[in-house]
Design a protein around this motif. Structure first.
Motif, PDB file in Angstrom:
ATOM      1  N   ILE A  29       8.807  13.244  -7.784  1.00  0.00           N
ATOM      2  CA  ILE A  29       9.795  12.163  -7.731  1.00  0.00           C
ATOM      3  C   ILE A  29      10.000  11.537  -9.106  1.00  0.00           C
ATOM      4  N   PHE A  30       8.905  11.286  -9.835  1.00  0.00           N
ATOM      5  CA  PHE A  30       8.980  10.616 -11.132  1.00  0.00           C
ATOM      6  C   PHE A  30       8.736  11.603 -12.278  1.00  0.00           C
ATOM      7  N   ILE A  31       9.649  11.653 -13.232  1.00  0.00           N
ATOM      8  CA  ILE A  31       9.513  12.542 -14.389  1.00  0.00           C
ATOM      9  C   ILE A  31       8.514  11.998 -15.402  1.00  0.00           C
ATOM     10  N   ILE A  32       8.049  10.776 -15.180  1.00  0.00           N
ATOM     11  CA  ILE A  32       7.149  10.117 -16.143  1.00  0.00           C
ATOM     12  C   ILE A  32       5.863  10.900 -16.372  1.00  0.00           C
ATOM     13  N   TRP A  33       5.376  11.603 -15.352  1.00  0.00           N
ATOM     14  CA  TRP A  33       4.116  12.344 -15.511  1.00  0.00           C
ATOM     15  C   TRP A  33       4.276  13.456 -16.554  1.00  0.00           C
TER      16      TRP A  33
ATOM     17  N   SER B 197       0.836  -1.207   0.000  1.00  0.00           N
ATOM     18  CA  SER B 197       0.000   0.000   0.000  1.00  0.00           C
ATOM     19  C   SER B 197       0.872   1.258   0.000  1.00  0.00           C
ATOM     20  N   PHE B 198       2.062   1.178   0.613  1.00  0.00           N
ATOM     21  CA  PHE B 198       2.981   2.312   0.572  1.00  0.00           C
ATOM     22  C   PHE B 198       3.562   2.487  -0.830  1.00  0.00           C
ATOM     23  N   VAL B 199       3.738   1.377  -1.548  1.00  0.00           N
ATOM     24  CA  VAL B 199       4.202   1.462  -2.936  1.00  0.00           C
ATOM     25  C   VAL B 199       3.139   2.139  -3.798  1.00  0.00           C
ATOM     26  N   LEU B 200       1.874   1.720  -3.622  1.00  0.00           N
ATOM     27  CA  LEU B 200       0.774   2.355  -4.349  1.00  0.00           C
ATOM     28  C   LEU B 200       0.678   3.838  -4.014  1.00  0.00           C
ATOM     29  N   LEU B 201       0.838   4.146  -2.729  1.00  0.00           N
ATOM     30  CA  LEU B 201       0.731   5.533  -2.281  1.00  0.00           C
ATOM     31  C   LEU B 201       1.864   6.379  -2.846  1.00  0.00           C
ATOM     32  N   LEU B 202       3.039   5.796  -3.001  1.00  0.00           N
ATOM     33  CA  LEU B 202       4.174   6.512  -3.581  1.00  0.00           C
ATOM     34  C   LEU B 202       3.796   7.087  -4.939  1.00  0.00           C
ATOM     35  N   PHE B 203       3.167   6.261  -5.780  1.00  0.00           N
ATOM     36  CA  PHE B 203       2.795   6.714  -7.123  1.00  0.00           C
ATOM     37  C   PHE B 203       1.553   7.614  -7.080  1.00  0.00           C
ATOM     38  N   ALA B 204       0.595   7.284  -6.222  1.00  0.00           N
ATOM     39  CA  ALA B 204      -0.619   8.087  -6.124  1.00  0.00           C
ATOM     40  C   ALA B 204      -0.308   9.496  -5.619  1.00  0.00           C
ATOM     41  N   ASP B 205       0.537   9.574  -4.607  1.00  0.00           N
ATOM     42  CA  ASP B 205       0.930  10.874  -4.061  1.00  0.00           C
ATOM     43  C   ASP B 205       1.701  11.685  -5.096  1.00  0.00           C
ATOM     44  N   ASP B 206       2.576  11.019  -5.837  1.00  0.00           N
ATOM     45  CA  ASP B 206       3.371  11.741  -6.825  1.00  0.00           C
ATOM     46  C   ASP B 206       2.503  12.231  -7.978  1.00  0.00           C
ATOM     47  N   PHE B 207       1.486  11.460  -8.326  1.00  0.00           N
ATOM     48  CA  PHE B 207       0.517  11.879  -9.346  1.00  0.00           C
ATOM     49  C   PHE B 207      -0.225  13.118  -8.871  1.00  0.00           C
ATOM     50  N   ALA B 208      -0.647  13.118  -7.598  1.00  0.00           N
ATOM     51  CA  ALA B 208      -1.326  14.280  -7.021  1.00  0.00           C
ATOM     52  C   ALA B 208      -0.387  15.486  -7.007  1.00  0.00           C
ATOM     53  N   TYR B 209       0.879  15.238  -6.669  1.00  0.00           N
ATOM     54  CA  TYR B 209       1.846  16.330  -6.623  1.00  0.00           C
ATOM     55  C   TYR B 209       2.042  16.954  -8.000  1.00  0.00           C
ATOM     56  N   TYR B 210       2.115  16.123  -9.018  1.00  0.00           N
ATOM     57  CA  TYR B 210       2.296  16.646 -10.376  1.00  0.00           C
ATOM     58  C   TYR B 210       1.201  17.642 -10.714  1.00  0.00           C
ATOM     59  N   TRP B 211      -0.062  17.275 -10.455  1.00  0.00           N
ATOM     60  CA  TRP B 211      -1.168  18.157 -10.822  1.00  0.00           C
ATOM     61  C   TRP B 211      -1.245  19.388  -9.924  1.00  0.00           C
TER      62      TRP B 211
ATOM     63  N   HIS C  98       1.403  20.813  -8.682  1.00  0.00           N
ATOM     64  CA  HIS C  98       2.520  21.636  -9.137  1.00  0.00           C
ATOM     65  C   HIS C  98       2.206  22.307 -10.470  1.00  0.00           C
ATOM     66  N   ARG C  99       1.594  21.560 -11.362  1.00  0.00           N
ATOM     67  CA  ARG C  99       1.256  22.113 -12.679  1.00  0.00           C
ATOM     68  C   ARG C  99       0.200  23.209 -12.555  1.00  0.00           C
ATOM     69  N   ILE C 100      -0.851  22.942 -11.786  1.00  0.00           N
ATOM     70  CA  ILE C 100      -1.897  23.953 -11.606  1.00  0.00           C
ATOM     71  C   ILE C 100      -1.347  25.178 -10.883  1.00  0.00           C
ATOM     72  N   SER C 101      -0.344  24.982 -10.041  1.00  0.00           N
ATOM     73  CA  SER C 101       0.269  26.115  -9.337  1.00  0.00           C
ATOM     74  C   SER C 101       0.988  27.050 -10.293  1.00  0.00           C
ATOM     75  N   HIS C 102       1.218  26.606 -11.523  1.00  0.00           N
ATOM     76  CA  HIS C 102       1.800  27.464 -12.554  1.00  0.00           C
ATOM     77  C   HIS C 102       0.743  27.947 -13.541  1.00  0.00           C
ATOM     78  N   GLU C 103      -0.444  27.371 -13.492  1.00  0.00           N
ATOM     79  CA  GLU C 103      -1.478  27.698 -14.465  1.00  0.00           C
ATOM     80  C   GLU C 103      -2.645  28.463 -13.858  1.00  0.00           C
ATOM     81  N   ASN C 104      -2.639  28.653 -12.571  1.00  0.00           N
ATOM     82  CA  ASN C 104      -3.734  29.331 -11.877  1.00  0.00           C
ATOM     83  C   ASN C 104      -3.131  30.312 -10.885  1.00  0.00           C
ATOM     84  N   ARG C 105      -3.518  31.570 -10.985  1.00  0.00           N
ATOM     85  CA  ARG C 105      -2.852  32.602 -10.184  1.00  0.00           C
ATOM     86  C   ARG C 105      -3.079  32.435  -8.686  1.00  0.00           C
TER      87      ARG C 105
ATOM     88  N   THR D 222       4.538  17.959 -20.697  1.00  0.00           N
ATOM     89  CA  THR D 222       5.189  19.128 -20.102  1.00  0.00           C
ATOM     90  C   THR D 222       6.679  18.898 -19.856  1.00  0.00           C
ATOM     91  N   PHE D 223       7.254  17.918 -20.550  1.00  0.00           N
ATOM     92  CA  PHE D 223       8.674  17.622 -20.343  1.00  0.00           C
ATOM     93  C   PHE D 223       9.558  18.425 -21.291  1.00  0.00           C
TER      94      PHE D 223
END
Length: 313
Positions: free
Chosen positions: A207-211, A82-96, A98-105, A217-218
């Motif tokens: 953590i992962f550049i894959i997103w 479950s921590f492995v799943l959370l690693l990817f789920a959390d990073d997916f949430a972080y990507y969005w 972070h991205r929205i933090s550049h697209e929304n004032r 956005t790479f």
């Protein structure tokens, strides 16, 4: 409630030692990677973030527990997988986030703090928001909803923050190709901190550049395009209060002052940074197109369209 340590506090000595070693290496090699006032400002912002975190994390934990206890769809156990799943789920949430933090004032108002330094070193990693912790957690609300325990989520969020410390350096050029292909690295993140039109609003990975590669956005770091750190229009101050709140004040001025419709006033909150109701604003896409036209190097840009400009001072 499972007991998880506050690993950020335990990591502070590691931060101090690492920054000290980087300063020593910078002086020895005469690289001038550090500016004393800039580094002190970054460290001050980091300490403020930790202190305010004691308050904001209470709010975050309350919101996570409220959803977890009353609305969760599944009950995901505390197990290694479950921590492995959370690693990817959390990073997916972080990507969005972070991205929205550049697209929304509204979100850029807090995130701009992290981009306000014109230097790039380990102390820059500590230049953190004093306001974002009170509302940016909404990007993680789906995790307790699907059944991850709030304690697990908070721990993983801290792990993600720690994993991003080491990438704020110029001391490392490139990692092995297989590592660069999957993971976020100093090279990838230097691009993210660049104010060059080619580099604006790219590489939002945690953590992962894959997103970034999946969602267009790479952008790789190019030797022929040296990264210029900071904002499109730099704030020219080391005052922590100004660093923390300058964009909030600028946004408030745009919302409440001047002749404009109510609709336009609201747009100044939710449109990308750089947007102007009279059409005079320039977004990152505009700057990139202008640069490509003048340099004739549009073929080197990688990724989908973005609409963010890094100034608003």
């Amino acid at each position: 409630m499972p007991e998880f340590p506050n690993i950020i506090l335990y990591a502070i000595p590691f931060f101090v030692i690492s920054i000290g070693l980087e300063i020593y290496g910078s002086i020895k090699e005469n690289k001038k990677s550090y500016n004393t006032k800039d580094a002190v400002t970054s460290i001050t912002m980091g300490l403020g973030n930790v202190m305010l975190g004691f308050i904001s994390k209470g709010l975050v934990l309350f919101a996570f527990m409220l959803i977890y206890e009353n609305f969760r769809i599944f009950s995901i156990p505390l197990a290694w997988w479950s921590f492995v799943l959370l690693l990817f789920a959390d990073d997916f949430a972080y990507y969005w986030f972070h991205r929205i933090s550049h697209e929304n004032r509204l979100f850029w108002a807090s995130h701009v703090v992290h981009h306000s330094s014109e230097h790039y070193n380990l102390s820059t990693a500590l230049r953190q928001t004093w306001s974002g912790g009170f509302y940016t957690f909404i990007f993680w609300l789906w995790l307790p909803l699907i059944g991850f325990h709030p304690g697990m989520i908070l721990l993983q969020m801290s792990v993600s923050l720690l994993c991003q410390f080491w990438i704020h350096t110029e001391a490392i050029d490139k990692m092995p190709k297989w590592f660069e292909a999957v993971m976020n690295t100093p090279s990838h993140h230097r691009v993210h901190h660049g104010s060059n039109p080619l580099y604006l609003d790219r590489n939002h990975a945690g953590i992962f550049i894959i997103w970034d590669k999946m969602f267009g956005t790479f952008q790789p770091e190019l030797k022929e395009e040296k990264v210029l750190y900071g904002l499109v229009t730099n704030i020219e101050t080391h005052n922590p209060l100004k660093v923390a709140f300058h964009e909030w004040l600028a946004m408030g001025k745009d919302v409440f002052y001047g002749k404009k419709s109510i609709q336009d006033r609201v747009k100044y909150i939710f449109k990308p940074p750089g947007w102007k109701h009279d059409g005079t604003g320039k977004l990152s896409d505009d700057l990139r197109k202008e640069w490509q036209a003048s340099e004739g190097s549009g073929q080197s840009a990688v990724g989908g369209s973005q609409s963010v400009m890094r100034n608003e001072v």
